[in-house]
Write an enzyme that holds these catalytic residues in place. Structure first.
Site, PDB file in Angstrom:
ATOM      1  N   CYS A 199      -0.288   3.673  -6.523  1.00 18.34           N
ATOM      2  CA  CYS A 199      -1.452   3.031  -5.688  1.00 18.34           C
ATOM      3  C   CYS A 199      -1.366   1.656  -6.143  1.00 18.34           C
ATOM      4  CB  CYS A 199      -2.492   3.841  -5.676  1.00 18.34           C
ATOM      5  SG  CYS A 199      -3.939   2.879  -5.099  1.00 18.34           S
ATOM      6  N   THR A 202      -0.083   4.131   0.322  1.00 17.22           N
ATOM      7  CA  THR A 202      -0.655   5.155   1.455  1.00 17.22           C
ATOM      8  C   THR A 202       0.333   5.113   2.765  1.00 17.22           C
ATOM      9  OG1 THR A 202      -2.588   5.436   0.119  1.00 17.22           O
ATOM     10  CG2 THR A 202      -2.666   6.213   2.396  1.00 17.22           C
ATOM     11  N   CYS A 258       0.995  -1.259  -0.094  1.00 23.68           N
ATOM     12  CA  CYS A 258       0.086  -0.008  -0.040  1.00 23.68           C
ATOM     13  C   CYS A 258       1.041   1.419  -0.143  1.00 23.68           C
ATOM     14  CB  CYS A 258      -1.035  -0.072   1.217  1.00 23.68           C
ATOM     15  SG  CYS A 258      -1.818   1.556   1.571  1.00 23.68           S
TER      16      CYS A 258
END
Ligand code: DGL
Length: 271
Positions: free
Chosen positions: A192, A84, A82
């Site tokens: 992403c 993020t 991920c």
């Protein structure tokens, strides 16, 4: 690799892979190919997806819960599939008890290797605003121009099963179009892990752009660490278990679409 307490991996313990949803399967497919004997415990935090529009405080809480779940499964390493959460953890040297692998530094390596001089980045709002892609890329290649744009909705569209092709194409066209209006980039970083699932949509909308998917580079970092520490599971075939806090029905179809071996288990859990 961060938070390494010991330089020895427990060979037969599973590898933990975590994402907000189905996106991390794009990393798991490389792990399966490169490390066929490893058991993989995958956790997709679908109940809290998308992560990318959340605050730092929310992400701190969520990543601690998901890491806690994986550690309770006895994993020998955590692969943060991920961008993020990797942005949140970038440059952090916390000790989680097992080595943690994040994706931004490997992504910068992939960009350096691509030979691009002007590169676009499409990622979540959190990742883009963290600035960590620029930081990591410029540490390797200061001359590369990075033009970034966040997508507020693409990860969620993909996490819902990636079935609304029209909405996916419209979002890609809007955000990548914005990048191209600002600079004639030749390469586009899929920043992403959900986005490589719809790589065909990116190709269809912008066939002139070379896509950079950092997943393989991240998987290779784990392979190197396991090899150097004699930590590779010698089994012939690993078990692939998927846990999610969200809707379990989207995982097997996306895994099949990505060419993963079918999971032996897909289960909804609370973390
Ligand atoms: N797949 C994740 C990433 O790479 C998170 C997407 C999201 O949940 O917003 O950033």
């Amino acid at each position: 690799m961060g938070g390494c307490k010991t330089d020895v991996f427990k060979k037969t313990a599973p590898v933990g892979v975590v994402d907000s949803g189905v996106g991390g399967l794009t990393v798991a497919r490389h792990l399966q190919r490169m490390l066929p004997g490893e058991d993989i415990v995958y956790l997709g935090d679908g109940a809290n997806c998308p992560y990318g529009n959340r605050t730092r405080e929310e992400l701190e809480t969520l990543h601690r819960k998901t890491f806690g779940f994986l550690l309770r499964q006895g994993v020998k390493a955590i692969v943060v599939a991920c961008n993020t959460v990797s942005s949140l953890l970038d440059r952090r040297a916390a000790d989680y008890g097992v080595p943690v692998f994040t994706i931004i530094a490997p992504a910068a390596q992939a960009v350096a290797r691509s030979g691009a001089q002007r590169v676009g980045l499409i990622a979540t709002a959190f990742t883009v605003h963290s600035g960590c892609y620029e930081r990591r890329i410029h540490a390797l290649c200061p001359q590369i121009e990075v033009v970034s744009k966040d997508s507020p909705s693409l990860a969620a569209l993909v996490d819902g099963g990636a079935s609304d092709e029209h909405a996916i194409d419209a979002e890609i066209t809007a955000q990548v179009g914005d990048i191209l209006r600002r600079a004639p980039v030749t390469h586009l970083i899929l920043g992403c892990t959900h986005y490589p699932i719809v790589a065909a949509n990116f190709h269809r909308c912008f066939p002139q752009l070379a896509l950079i998917d950092p997943a393989e580079e991240e998987a290779a970092a784990l392979v190197r660490a396991l090899r150097e520490n004699d930590g590779i599971n010698p089994a012939a075939a690993g078990r692939f278990s998927i846990y999610t806090t969200g809707d379990p029905s989207v995982y097997a179809p996306i895994a099949a679409r990505l060419g993963l071996t079918p999971p032996s288990l897909v289960e909804q859990v609370r973390v």
